[in-house]
Scaffold this active site. Structure first.
Site, PDB file in Angstrom:
ATOM      1  CB  SER A   8      -0.912   0.017   1.225  1.00 47.78           C
ATOM      2  OG  SER A   8      -1.534   1.285   1.348  1.00 47.78           O
ATOM      3  CG  HIS A  33      -3.981  -1.644  -1.654  1.00 44.40           C
ATOM      4  ND1 HIS A  33      -5.063  -2.425  -2.023  1.00 44.40           N
ATOM      5  CD2 HIS A  33      -4.439  -0.809  -0.690  1.00 44.40           C
ATOM      6  CE1 HIS A  33      -6.123  -2.082  -1.308  1.00 44.40           C
ATOM      7  NE2 HIS A  33      -5.771  -1.099  -0.501  1.00 44.40           N
ATOM      8  CG  ASP A  35      -5.246   2.315   1.015  1.00 49.72           C
ATOM      9  OD1 ASP A  35      -6.165   1.496   0.921  1.00 49.72           O
ATOM     10  OD2 ASP A  35      -4.115   2.037   1.463  1.00 49.72           O
ATOM     11  CG  MET A  37      -8.443   6.866   2.534  1.00 49.07           C
ATOM     12  SD  MET A  37      -7.546   6.815   4.103  1.00 49.07           S
ATOM     13  CE  MET A  37      -6.714   5.226   3.951  1.00 49.07           C
ATOM     14  CG  HIS A  66      -9.619   0.023  -0.569  1.00 47.58           C
ATOM     15  ND1 HIS A  66      -9.075  -0.239   0.676  1.00 47.58           N
ATOM     16  CD2 HIS A  66     -10.956  -0.027  -0.407  1.00 47.58           C
ATOM     17  CE1 HIS A  66     -10.045  -0.438   1.548  1.00 47.58           C
ATOM     18  NE2 HIS A  66     -11.194  -0.300   0.912  1.00 47.58           N
ATOM     19  CG  MET A  68     -11.458   2.978   1.993  1.00 41.52           C
ATOM     20  SD  MET A  68     -10.085   2.861   3.156  1.00 41.52           S
ATOM     21  CE  MET A  68      -8.715   2.942   1.999  1.00 41.52           C
ATOM     22  CG  MET A 137     -11.673  -2.870   5.128  1.00 38.39           C
ATOM     23  SD  MET A 137     -10.094  -2.410   4.373  1.00 38.39           S
ATOM     24  CE  MET A 137      -9.312  -1.488   5.718  1.00 38.39           C
ATOM     25  CG  ASP A 173      -6.247  -2.992   3.524  1.00 35.15           C
ATOM     26  OD1 ASP A 173      -5.276  -2.752   4.256  1.00 35.15           O
ATOM     27  OD2 ASP A 173      -6.741  -2.144   2.757  1.00 35.15           O
TER      28      ASP A 173
END
Length: 214
Positions: A8, A33, A35, A37, A66, A68, A137, A173
């Site tokens: 990540s 990966h 993330d 957000m 991913h 979020m 998660m 994760d």
């Protein structure tokens, strides 16, 4: 089966992200990966499509993006165009999950669904044939460096039974270490997201190998 490792970049040095992506590629990371957000669905704010587009030339490894964010659906096409290979949305952030998964696949990408630690796996029941990836998660999303939540090992095992022989990746994760990884592999995990576990020392290749149990 060798478990896939998806370092990540949330734990990477943001001042030299391109260099970091090349380094984890060379170190044997299977996926990158990413993330995303929004400061709304999770209490943190990270990166958008422009950064992913800028990173895309630095590696041929799949981008495991991913989301979020809430809502996610209006932004799926932006992330697809930016270079995502897997696009994962959250069960808790999408009122129309089936539609989002169809959209991801219609854009030629692999569709993922993520479950927070307190979200039961039965949400997957009517979606399994839409999925290429399930992301469990094992910490509450929003920040790196958190401790693994033990209850998620059994959750992974239950989801593995639900998947059956479908070609769905089962990714975990959060807080995964070389000590925890073997239990998750035994439970049926096929991929790990690893932030601090990979980036904690300059020996990225050694840290990735340790997660694989090599």
């Amino acid at each position: 089966m060798t478990v896939k490792i998806a370092p990540s970049i949330l734990s990477a040095d943001f001042a030299r992200l391109g260099e970091e992506v090349r380094a984890i590629d060379n170190a044997g990371g299977d996926w990158i990966h990413i993330d995303v957000m929004d400061g709304h669905f999770v209490p943190n704010l990270t990166i958008g499509p422009a950064v992913i587009k800028a990173l895309r030339p630095h590696t041929a490894r799949p981008f495991d993006v991913h989301l979020m964010i809430n809502p996610a659906q209006p932004f799926i096409e932006d992330y697809a165009k930016a270079g995502a290979d897997y696009i994962t949305v959250h069960a808790e952030a999408d009122l129309h999950i089936d539609r989002s998964l169809q959209l991801i696949r219609s854009l030629g990408k692999k569709a993922g669904l993520s479950l927070n630690p307190a979200t039961p796996e039965n949400v997957l029941e009517y979606l399994l044939d839409r999925l290429d990836l399930i992301l469990v998660m094992s910490v509450n999303p929003g920040f790196g460096g958190q401790s693994f939540i033990e209850s998620q090992v059994e959750k992974v095992a239950r989801i593995r039974k639900m998947i059956g022989d479908r070609p769905i990746e089962l990714e975990v994760d959060g807080g995964v270490t070389a000590e925890i990884a073997p239990r998750l592999i035994k439970a049926g995990a096929t991929a790990f997201v690893a932030g601090s576990a990979v980036f904690k020392t300059p020996d990225y290749a050694g840290n990735i190998a340790a997660l694989r149990g090599i």
